[in-house]
Design a protein around this motif. Structure first.
Motif, mmCIF file in Angstrom:
data_model
loop_
_atom_site.group_PDB
_atom_site.id
_atom_site.type_symbol
_atom_site.label_atom_id
_atom_site.label_comp_id
_atom_site.label_asym_id
_atom_site.label_seq_id
_atom_site.Cartn_x
_atom_site.Cartn_y
_atom_site.Cartn_z
ATOM 1 N N UNK A 84 49.828 2.068 9.225
ATOM 2 C CA UNK A 84 50.486 1.460 9.162
ATOM 3 C C UNK A 84 51.811 1.303 10.103
ATOM 4 N N UNK A 85 51.746 0.033 10.106
ATOM 5 C CA UNK A 85 52.976 0.522 12.059
ATOM 6 C C UNK A 85 54.261 -1.230 11.264
ATOM 7 N N UNK A 86 55.444 -0.302 12.356
ATOM 8 C CA UNK A 86 55.781 -1.918 12.208
ATOM 9 C C UNK A 86 55.307 -2.897 12.515
ATOM 10 N N UNK A 87 54.289 -3.321 13.299
ATOM 11 C CA UNK A 87 53.900 -4.641 13.028
ATOM 12 C C UNK A 87 52.357 -4.927 12.660
ATOM 13 N N UNK A 88 52.696 -4.221 10.553
ATOM 14 C CA UNK A 88 51.226 -4.556 10.064
ATOM 15 C C UNK A 88 52.223 -5.597 9.550
ATOM 16 N N UNK A 89 50.845 -6.090 8.321
ATOM 17 C CA UNK A 89 51.510 -7.136 7.829
ATOM 18 C C UNK A 89 52.289 -6.828 6.312
ATOM 19 N N UNK A 92 51.669 -4.572 0.063
ATOM 20 C CA UNK A 92 51.444 -2.997 0.195
ATOM 21 C C UNK A 92 50.233 -3.215 -0.973
ATOM 22 N N UNK A 93 49.471 -2.147 -0.657
ATOM 23 C CA UNK A 93 47.885 -2.861 -1.382
ATOM 24 C C UNK A 93 48.263 -0.973 -2.163
ATOM 25 N N UNK A 94 48.755 0.207 -1.573
ATOM 26 C CA UNK A 94 48.559 1.107 -2.090
ATOM 27 C C UNK A 94 49.702 1.988 -3.022
ATOM 28 N N UNK A 113 41.283 12.883 2.554
ATOM 29 C CA UNK A 113 42.708 12.006 3.717
ATOM 30 C C UNK A 113 43.551 13.238 3.890
ATOM 31 N N UNK A 114 43.483 12.729 5.195
ATOM 32 C CA UNK A 114 43.990 13.583 6.758
ATOM 33 C C UNK A 114 44.735 12.302 6.938
ATOM 34 N N UNK A 115 45.953 13.198 7.408
ATOM 35 C CA UNK A 115 47.376 12.915 8.411
ATOM 36 C C UNK A 115 47.338 13.210 9.702
ATOM 37 N N UNK A 116 47.587 12.299 9.934
ATOM 38 C CA UNK A 116 47.710 11.755 11.682
ATOM 39 C C UNK A 116 48.948 12.001 12.423
ATOM 40 N N UNK A 117 49.405 10.911 11.654
ATOM 41 C CA UNK A 117 50.475 10.983 12.247
ATOM 42 C C UNK A 117 51.900 9.533 10.956
ATOM 43 N N UNK A 267 57.819 2.236 10.736
ATOM 44 C CA UNK A 267 57.143 2.970 10.949
ATOM 45 C C UNK A 267 55.843 3.021 11.065
ATOM 46 N N UNK A 268 55.539 4.104 12.275
ATOM 47 C CA UNK A 268 53.830 4.746 12.078
ATOM 48 C C UNK A 268 53.658 5.571 10.743
ATOM 49 N N UNK A 269 52.561 5.175 10.796
ATOM 50 C CA UNK A 269 51.941 5.936 9.048
ATOM 51 C C UNK A 269 50.192 5.973 9.597
#
Length: 282
Positions: A84-89, A92-94, A113-117, A267-269
């Motif tokens: 996910x980022x500020x530019x993502x559609x 919300x599906x999760x 599931x691994x968290x990158x950021x 923000x970025x996730x």
């Protein structure tokens, strides 16, 4: 290895272990599997692993599958990107309680599931113990749902906002399957409640024992499904995990549901997931 139980319902944080090593060590992988069956979701921090090591660890539990709507990591098709980022559609599906991919005839056994950021605050994920949710249902409800089956739909969830031709093409690829409302775990034999955000309706509710007049079906069926799907939202059945970079969750999709909390500003996730092929629910 140190095991810290996180709630009375489910969840344990495991420390003193390398998941990269567990991907190549039979004894270590076996110990993790035993803990998974006991706690249903396991958490690990400070796991600076590559996509290949991530996939190797997940394959200790079964073969991996991709996702028709999520991009895969370069060179590792078993690792999908949930980014996910500020530019993502804006869709919300999760952020709905669900077992992963019950819109498949054979839903996943589990996932890593691994968290990158992740955001500095927010973006937690919650899990619910659906064996406990079933066990604590009133006996009269258990009797009523013992023989019920239900439809699960990708079309009514992920694909609902897509153009009609895309939606119908995906439905042809993934026809809405039918699963038991009460699922039996293939390893432990425990029963769990197996309806969630992908469930649209019961398929065999309309019987003489349940339906006297039309309202018994049109309202009684939908009210019962809503009551059952709402069980995951009971806090006593839950655990909540706060992500940090290089933290990892491994869960049993056969007896838990989860919910990705969308409480963070744009923000970025970035999360990388390995999804483990399961077996047909019974």
């Amino acid at each position: 290895m140190h095991v810290e139980q996180l709630t009375c319902a489910l969840g344990a944080e495991i420390s003193g272990i390398s998941l990269a090593e567990a991907g190549t060590n039979d004894d270590l992988a076996g110990a993790v599997n035993e803990l998974l069956l006991k706690h249903k979701v396991l958490f690990f921090r400070d796991q600076d692993i590559t996509d290949a090591e991530h996939a190797a660890f997940a394959r200790r539990f079964g073969e991996l599958e991709d996702h028709p709507l999520a991009a895969s990591a370069t060179g590792e098709p078993g690792i999908i990107h949930i980014w996910k980022s500020p530019e993502s559609p804006p869709e919300r599906y999760e952020n709905a309680w669900h077992n992963d991919a019950t819109w498949r005839e054979i839903p996943p056994m589990g996932a890593v599931l691994r968290c990158v950021e992740c955001p500095p605050v927010g973006g937690d994920t919650m899990w619910a113990n659906m064996e406990l949710a079933y066990a604590r249902l009133p006996d009269r409800v258990k009797e009523d749902i013992a023989d019920l089956w239900a439809r699960h739909s990708m079309e009514a969830s992920f694909m609902a906002a897509k153009p009609v031709d895309e939606r119908l093409a995906m439905k042809a690829r993934f026809p809405d399957p039918e699963h038991p409302v009460v699922r039996t775990h293939p390893v432990t034999g425990n029963k769990s409640l197996f309806v969630n955000g992908f469930t649209t309706h019961f398929t065999n509710y309309h019987t003489a024992s349940r339906v006297r007049v039309g309202q018994d079906f049109t309202q009684g069926s939908s009210n019962l499904l809503q009551y059952l799907t709402n069980q995951a939202a009971i806090p006593e059945y839950q655990v909540r995990w706060r992500w940090t970079p290089n933290s990892v969750a491994l869960w049993d999709n056969r007896c838990t549901q989860h919910y990705a909390v969308m409480d963070y500003p744009p923000c970025v996730r970035r999360m990388n997931r390995a999804t483990i092929i399961g077996d047909r629910p019974f």
